[in-house]
Motif scaffolding. Sequence first.
Motif, PDB file in Angstrom:
ATOM      1  N   HIS A  87       0.813  -1.212   0.000  1.00 43.94           N
ATOM      2  CA  HIS A  87       0.000   0.000   0.000  1.00 43.94           C
ATOM      3  C   HIS A  87       0.850   1.267   0.000  1.00 43.94           C
ATOM      4  N   VAL A  88       1.881   1.293   0.835  1.00 47.58           N
ATOM      5  CA  VAL A  88       2.702   2.507   0.940  1.00 47.58           C
ATOM      6  C   VAL A  88       3.458   2.758  -0.367  1.00 47.58           C
ATOM      7  N   ILE A  89       4.018   1.716  -0.952  1.00 52.79           N
ATOM      8  CA  ILE A  89       4.764   1.879  -2.206  1.00 52.79           C
ATOM      9  C   ILE A  89       3.843   2.330  -3.336  1.00 52.79           C
ATOM     10  N   ALA A  90       2.645   1.767  -3.413  1.00 52.27           N
ATOM     11  CA  ALA A  90       1.695   2.179  -4.450  1.00 52.27           C
ATOM     12  C   ALA A  90       1.347   3.656  -4.308  1.00 52.27           C
ATOM     13  N   ALA A  91       1.175   4.111  -3.070  1.00 56.90           N
ATOM     14  CA  ALA A  91       0.868   5.520  -2.830  1.00 56.90           C
ATOM     15  C   ALA A  91       2.041   6.418  -3.231  1.00 56.90           C
ATOM     16  N   LEU A  92       3.248   6.019  -2.870  1.00 51.19           N
ATOM     17  CA  LEU A  92       4.434   6.802  -3.231  1.00 51.19           C
ATOM     18  C   LEU A  92       4.606   6.878  -4.741  1.00 51.19           C
ATOM     19  N   GLN A  93       4.396   5.782  -5.426  1.00 47.70           N
ATOM     20  CA  GLN A  93       4.533   5.772  -6.880  1.00 47.70           C
ATOM     21  C   GLN A  93       3.506   6.677  -7.543  1.00 47.70           C
ATOM     22  N   SER A  94       2.283   6.674  -7.042  1.00 49.40           N
ATOM     23  CA  SER A  94       1.253   7.556  -7.587  1.00 49.40           C
ATOM     24  C   SER A  94       1.625   9.016  -7.383  1.00 49.40           C
ATOM     25  N   ALA A  95       2.174   9.336  -6.221  1.00 49.00           N
ATOM     26  CA  ALA A  95       2.582  10.714  -5.956  1.00 49.00           C
ATOM     27  C   ALA A  95       3.702  11.154  -6.893  1.00 49.00           C
ATOM     28  N   TYR A  96       4.661  10.282  -7.137  1.00 47.52           N
ATOM     29  CA  TYR A  96       5.780  10.626  -8.004  1.00 47.52           C
ATOM     30  C   TYR A  96       5.367  10.729  -9.464  1.00 47.52           C
ATOM     31  N   GLU A  97       4.323  10.010  -9.853  1.00 40.53           N
ATOM     32  CA  GLU A  97       3.863  10.078 -11.244  1.00 40.53           C
ATOM     33  C   GLU A  97       3.079  11.355 -11.525  1.00 40.53           C
ATOM     34  N   ALA A 118       9.377  -2.891   6.081  1.00 44.93           N
ATOM     35  CA  ALA A 118       9.994  -1.578   6.252  1.00 44.93           C
ATOM     36  C   ALA A 118      11.151  -1.388   5.278  1.00 44.93           C
ATOM     37  N   GLY A 119      11.945  -2.450   5.074  1.00 43.43           N
ATOM     38  CA  GLY A 119      13.063  -2.362   4.138  1.00 43.43           C
ATOM     39  C   GLY A 119      12.609  -2.157   2.709  1.00 43.43           C
ATOM     40  N   MET A 120      11.511  -2.776   2.312  1.00 38.53           N
ATOM     41  CA  MET A 120      10.988  -2.596   0.963  1.00 38.53           C
ATOM     42  C   MET A 120      10.559  -1.147   0.738  1.00 38.53           C
ATOM     43  N   ILE A 121       9.916  -0.553   1.733  1.00 36.42           N
ATOM     44  CA  ILE A 121       9.502   0.852   1.606  1.00 36.42           C
ATOM     45  C   ILE A 121      10.723   1.755   1.542  1.00 36.42           C
ATOM     46  N   ASN A 122      11.693   1.501   2.422  1.00 35.90           N
ATOM     47  CA  ASN A 122      12.925   2.290   2.434  1.00 35.90           C
ATOM     48  C   ASN A 122      13.618   2.263   1.071  1.00 35.90           C
ATOM     49  N   ASP A 123      13.758   1.081   0.497  1.00 42.06           N
ATOM     50  CA  ASP A 123      14.405   0.945  -0.812  1.00 42.06           C
ATOM     51  C   ASP A 123      13.640   1.703  -1.898  1.00 42.06           C
ATOM     52  N   GLU A 124      12.312   1.628  -1.842  1.00 45.85           N
ATOM     53  CA  GLU A 124      11.513   2.283  -2.878  1.00 45.85           C
ATOM     54  C   GLU A 124      11.599   3.804  -2.790  1.00 45.85           C
ATOM     55  N   VAL A 125      11.674   4.327  -1.577  1.00 41.86           N
ATOM     56  CA  VAL A 125      11.820   5.780  -1.424  1.00 41.86           C
ATOM     57  C   VAL A 125      13.122   6.247  -2.083  1.00 41.86           C
ATOM     58  N   TYR A 126      14.205   5.524  -1.847  1.00 39.52           N
ATOM     59  CA  TYR A 126      15.472   5.882  -2.484  1.00 39.52           C
ATOM     60  C   TYR A 126      15.385   5.781  -4.005  1.00 39.52           C
ATOM     61  N   ARG A 127      14.726   4.753  -4.493  1.00 39.63           N
ATOM     62  CA  ARG A 127      14.605   4.585  -5.949  1.00 39.63           C
ATOM     63  C   ARG A 127      13.806   5.732  -6.566  1.00 39.63           C
ATOM     64  N   LEU A 128      12.695   6.090  -5.930  1.00 43.41           N
ATOM     65  CA  LEU A 128      11.863   7.170  -6.457  1.00 43.41           C
ATOM     66  C   LEU A 128      12.575   8.517  -6.370  1.00 43.41           C
ATOM     67  N   ARG A 129      13.302   8.737  -5.289  1.00 38.35           N
ATOM     68  CA  ARG A 129      14.046   9.995  -5.172  1.00 38.35           C
ATOM     69  C   ARG A 129      15.050  10.149  -6.305  1.00 38.35           C
ATOM     70  N   ALA A 130      15.627   9.045  -6.763  1.00 38.08           N
ATOM     71  CA  ALA A 130      16.590   9.105  -7.864  1.00 38.08           C
ATOM     72  C   ALA A 130      15.909   9.448  -9.184  1.00 38.08           C
ATOM     73  N   THR A 131      14.627   9.116  -9.333  1.00 43.07           N
ATOM     74  CA  THR A 131      13.918   9.414 -10.579  1.00 43.07           C
ATOM     75  C   THR A 131      13.544  10.888 -10.681  1.00 43.07           C
TER      76      THR A 131
END
Length: 316
Positions: A87-97, A118-131
């Motif tokens: 859920h958290v990753i889907a929300a973050l991805q929608s915000a970045y799009e 928690a680690g999956m969310i942490n990794d995704e935040v770093y990935r999205l920040r790079a985009t």
Amino acid sequence: MSGDGDGNNWERKLLEKLALESLTEQRRRRRWGIFFKLLAFAYVGFLIWMAGDWGESAENLTDGRGYTALVAVEGVIDAGSEASAEHVIAALQSAYEDKAVRGVIVRINSPGGSPVQAGMINDEVYRLRATRPDLPVVAVVEDMCASGGYYVAVAADKILVDKASLVGSIGVLMDGFGFVGAMDKLGVERRLLSAGANKGFLDPFSPQRDGQMEHARGLLDDIHRQFIEVVRKGRGARLKDAPELFSGLVWTGARSVELGLADGFGTVESVARDVFQAEEIRDFTQKPSVAERFARRFGASMTESVVGALGRISLR
């Protein structure tokens, strides 16, 4: 003869009248049925239109100024919870799009949970920040940001707290139950057959051997090291050199700023207004449906009954 004819005419007229009224009633029902079907289609179409936001572009709705995206991490971070990585990753991805988003706030009220989630969310935040390096991410702590919650927070550009927030608990635990003594008192014999010397590892109905306990402590130490590395990566030189920093203790928000665990004080509204200059806040948090919540809760309760007895590793 005439009497019989009058009787037949009367019966025929009555039947015709009843048939006409029945036909009229059927037509009336059909018209109402069509009306309600059209009304339902119109309602569904309206919902689709609102979900797609087809009326105006996001840029036009905000006069080109954009808005702040909000993603909430509420409660225990677990695969079966609303704060799951899914859920958290889907929300973050929608915000970045969304190109109209001027900044992302991750609002955290969590005691922690699964280190994997928690680690999956942490990794995704770093990935999205790079985009989108120009899009700032700020973690705003309200009541609590402990263990897994803090694991998520350190991926943000900044962490802001309230002076009375609870922050930290950088540690790992494994909890469970042992029923060996109770079984001895009840005269119950445990019959466990396994292939592999340690296959019954952490079985709550069997005595624990020293080697198995050492292995469990090794698991905890390994995950604790991973947690510490994640914190050091996210906070860097902002962390103060304090021996108790990674001991599992929690601190107030005011103390967490002094220790370098947080950067300052702020709220969702103050960040949107003063940091992002985009006062309009849009909530991108994913909300599961009623059916999904029921299914997840039922599955989680079944899992809890098994895992709770065997013991689980968590960042709490």
